[in-house]
Design an enzyme around this catalytic site. Structure first.
Site, short mmCIF file in Angstrom:
data_model
loop_
_atom_site.label_atom_id
_atom_site.label_comp_id
_atom_site.label_asym_id
_atom_site.label_seq_id
_atom_site.Cartn_x
_atom_site.Cartn_y
_atom_site.Cartn_z
N GLY A 184 53.38 42.15 28.00
CA GLY A 184 52.91 42.90 28.49
C GLY A 184 52.48 44.37 27.57
O GLY A 184 52.47 44.41 26.13
N HIS A 244 51.82 42.97 32.91
CA HIS A 244 51.89 44.25 33.55
C HIS A 244 51.31 45.07 32.56
O HIS A 244 50.90 44.77 31.05
CB HIS A 244 52.77 44.34 34.13
CG HIS A 244 54.07 45.05 33.17
ND1 HIS A 244 54.21 45.97 31.20
CD2 HIS A 244 54.94 43.10 31.91
CE1 HIS A 244 55.73 44.85 30.80
NE2 HIS A 244 55.58 43.50 30.83
N ASP A 245 50.31 46.00 32.44
CA ASP A 245 49.94 47.01 31.75
C ASP A 245 48.80 46.48 30.49
O ASP A 245 48.21 46.90 29.58
CB ASP A 245 51.54 48.35 30.99
CG ASP A 245 52.15 48.75 32.31
OD1 ASP A 245 51.14 49.44 33.26
OD2 ASP A 245 52.73 48.36 32.22
#
Length: 262
Positions: A141, A123-124
């Protein structure tokens, strides 16, 4: 869905936007908020879900799962997006997750990347162009991988780490701190061991710039003052744009410290 290029066994949810030139193989599952651009190929058994965009010419191989929710206990179901650029090759069993509110909500992958079997983009993460992530490597992340980075097989990149343009990470390496552009990192607990000279030469970087980079590396390794002091001094003394790129990277915002030369 009786559409040319879409296998009859594929499951396409209402709302999905699929370019007529795309090819969707047997037993693929495409979610309602997915956008598939021109000339994308999804081999068999690919799952694409969430708010995911796949750029033109990208090929996704069997059993990849693209756009699932983040593997983050702080994720509470907020808007989560994954944007994949053009002409990427995403091999078997690759996983890429959408973003979280704490990281801006968007995971982004650039153009012309190669993501080999079993690797993970969390994520991200912000992935640049022409990035290679080798088999079973994991990018955690909030990481930033700039253009032309190579991550060796079975390696792990700690969350919030930045890896500068043209750097290379050796196989079976854990990277817990930022890596300067054009750096060479190896050893189980990631040590900055030199410059990616092979990569520089392959890209046709001028001999004078390579000489300047080697001198800069020596100064970062052995000069007076802190690592930041040495980098700041380099910025005042060097006229090489490659060296200045390293300086700008070191002076930029970071949530981690830097791997420093041995």
């Amino acid at each position: 869905m009786n559409t040319p290029g879409i296998h009859p066994s594929a499951v396409i949810e209402d709302g999905a936007q699929i370019d007529p030139s795309a090819e969707i193989g047997p037993f693929c599952v495409i979610g309602s908020n997915v956008v598939v651009a021109a000339d994308v190929v999804l081999k068999s058994h690919v799952v694409v879900t969430g708010h995911t965009q796949i750029g033109e010419g990208t090929i996704v191989f069997s059993f990849a799962v693209i756009g699932e929710v983040p593997q983050d206990l702080k994720f509470k179901g907020e808007a989560s997006t994954l944007v994949i650029g053009k002409r990427n090759r995403i091999r078997e069993h690759v996983t890429m997750n959408g973003g979280t509110a704490g990281g801006g909500g968007v995971t982004k992958v650039g153009d012309d990347g190669l993501f080999m079997a079993g690797c993970h983009v969390a994520h991200d993460a912000q992935i640049g162009d022409r990035v290679i992530v080798v088999n079973s490597a994991a990018v955690a992340g909030h990481c930033v991988l700039e253009d032309d980075v190579i991550i060796g097989g079975l390696s792990g990149i700690h969350q919030f780490v930045r890896i500068g343009r043209g750097a290379i990470i050796g196989a079976v390496t854990m990277v817990t701190n930022d890596v300067i552009p054009y750096g060479l990192v190896q050893a189980p607990r990631g040590e900055l061991d030199g410059l990616n000279l092979v990569g520089l030469k392959r890209r046709g970087v001028a001999r004078g710039d390579i000489t300047a980079l080697r001198a800069a590396f020596q100064m970062l390794a052995q000069g007076d003052g802190t690592f930041h002091d040495r980098a700041e001094r380099l910025g005042k003394e060097s006229e090489s744009e490659y060296v200045r790129e390293i300086v700008a990277f070191v002076m930029g915002d970071s949530d981690r410290s830097f791997l420093t030369p041995r």
